[in-house]
Design a protein around this motif. Structure first.
Motif, mmCIF file in Angstrom:
data_model
loop_
_atom_site.group_PDB
_atom_site.id
_atom_site.type_symbol
_atom_site.label_atom_id
_atom_site.label_comp_id
_atom_site.label_asym_id
_atom_site.label_seq_id
_atom_site.Cartn_x
_atom_site.Cartn_y
_atom_site.Cartn_z
ATOM 1 N N UNK A 52 0.837 -1.205 0.000
ATOM 2 C CA UNK A 52 0.000 0.000 0.000
ATOM 3 C C UNK A 52 0.872 1.255 0.000
ATOM 4 N N UNK A 53 1.900 1.274 0.828
ATOM 5 C CA UNK A 53 2.794 2.436 0.875
ATOM 6 C C UNK A 53 3.469 2.667 -0.470
ATOM 7 N N UNK A 54 3.909 1.602 -1.092
ATOM 8 C CA UNK A 54 4.548 1.744 -2.403
ATOM 9 C C UNK A 54 3.561 2.283 -3.435
ATOM 10 N N UNK A 55 2.323 1.808 -3.388
ATOM 11 C CA UNK A 55 1.313 2.228 -4.367
ATOM 12 C C UNK A 55 0.957 3.703 -4.205
ATOM 13 N N UNK A 56 0.748 4.154 -2.968
ATOM 14 C CA UNK A 56 0.356 5.559 -2.778
ATOM 15 C C UNK A 56 1.529 6.495 -3.041
ATOM 16 N N UNK A 57 2.738 6.013 -2.779
ATOM 17 C CA UNK A 57 3.907 6.843 -3.103
ATOM 18 C C UNK A 57 4.009 7.049 -4.608
#
Length: 257
Positions: free
Chosen positions: A145-150
């Motif tokens: 999720x963190x990678x996607x929103x970044x």
């Protein structure tokens, strides 16, 4: 007569010395008041003990805070740029099937930015900050999720904290163990006094409970790490400690020697 009194005093002294030795060997303090329990016969003694229990549990929920900061010459442009990026962030969250109530804005602000030179203040633009908090139950997905929103435009990650939604269940378990711990101490003391526990006078319950595990994400460091990662960001939740403390006054019936 004097010999009987001397023997009785010696036995009393031996019992007290044994009691002191046992108390010092206990993991937690216990205090004995050699006074009759209130409203009782002289054969009842009040024994004050504490009981403690802890348990380690795995977190089952995480709260992740992140967002977008935009800067433009005017407040209107800064707000519009922020809106566009936040729309992209919400689309990036869609594959993870978070419920509407699991995504909420926790901070939104617009304010001017100035430069200072020779004691003069000059308006240079506006900053808009929009921070979301999401609730994630599948902890294995946090890194993705963190990678996607970044990738979608997030440039601010505030923190991640882990918690449990079973805290009430765990609290009852450790409370039961804390009471058992207190009773073991009371029985040990009663035995040293040549008596037995016959009742409970009062119980005080202190529940520190459990606190969430915080993982602060320092802005530039977190963004740089996610930007340079060629593999999924790894997030380790660790363990939580649940604790319970009780103070119990037991009534001990002491048998005459």
């Amino acid at each position: 007569m004097k010999m009987n009194l001397l023997c009785r005093n010696n036995r009393t002294m031996l019992m007290l010395m044994t009691l002191v030795l046992l108390v010092t060997m206990l993991p937690l303090s216990a205090t004995v008041h050699a006074e009759p329990a209130p409203g009782s016969s002289t054969n009842l003694t009040a024994v004050y003990v504490s009981g403690t229990a802890t348990m380690k549990v795995q977190p089952d929920v995480a709260y992740v805070q992140f967002g977008v900061i935009t800067r433009e010459a005017t407040a209107e442009k800064a707000n519009e740029a922020n809106r566009i990026k936040m729309d992209a962030v919400r689309k990036a969250l869609a594959p993870y099937q978070l419920k509407d109530e699991e995504i909420k804005t926790i901070r939104f602000s617009t304010y001017p930015e100035y430069s200072y030179k020779d004691d003069e203040r000059k308006l240079i633009g506006y900053q808009v900050q929009h921070i979301l908090e999401i609730k994630v139950r599948d902890l294995q997905k946090i890194g993705a999720i963190l990678d996607a929103v970044h990738a979608a435009g997030v440039n601010e990650v505030d923190s991640i904290y882990f918690d449990t939604e079973k805290d009430a269940e765990y609290e009852l378990q450790v409370l039961s163990e804390a009471m058992k711990n207190a009773r073991i101490k009371a029985d040990t003391i009663a035995k040293a006094l040549n008596g037995k526990v016959v009742g409970v006078q009062s119980v005080t319950y202190n529940s520190p409970g459990s606190g969430p595990i915080f993982t602060p994400m320092y802005k530039e460091e977190a963004m740089m790490e996610m930007a340079t990662n060629t593999v999924q960001t790894a997030i380790a939740p660790g363990e939580m400690e649940i604790r319970s403390d009780v103070q119990v006054i037991y009534q001990v019936k002491v048998n005459p020697s």
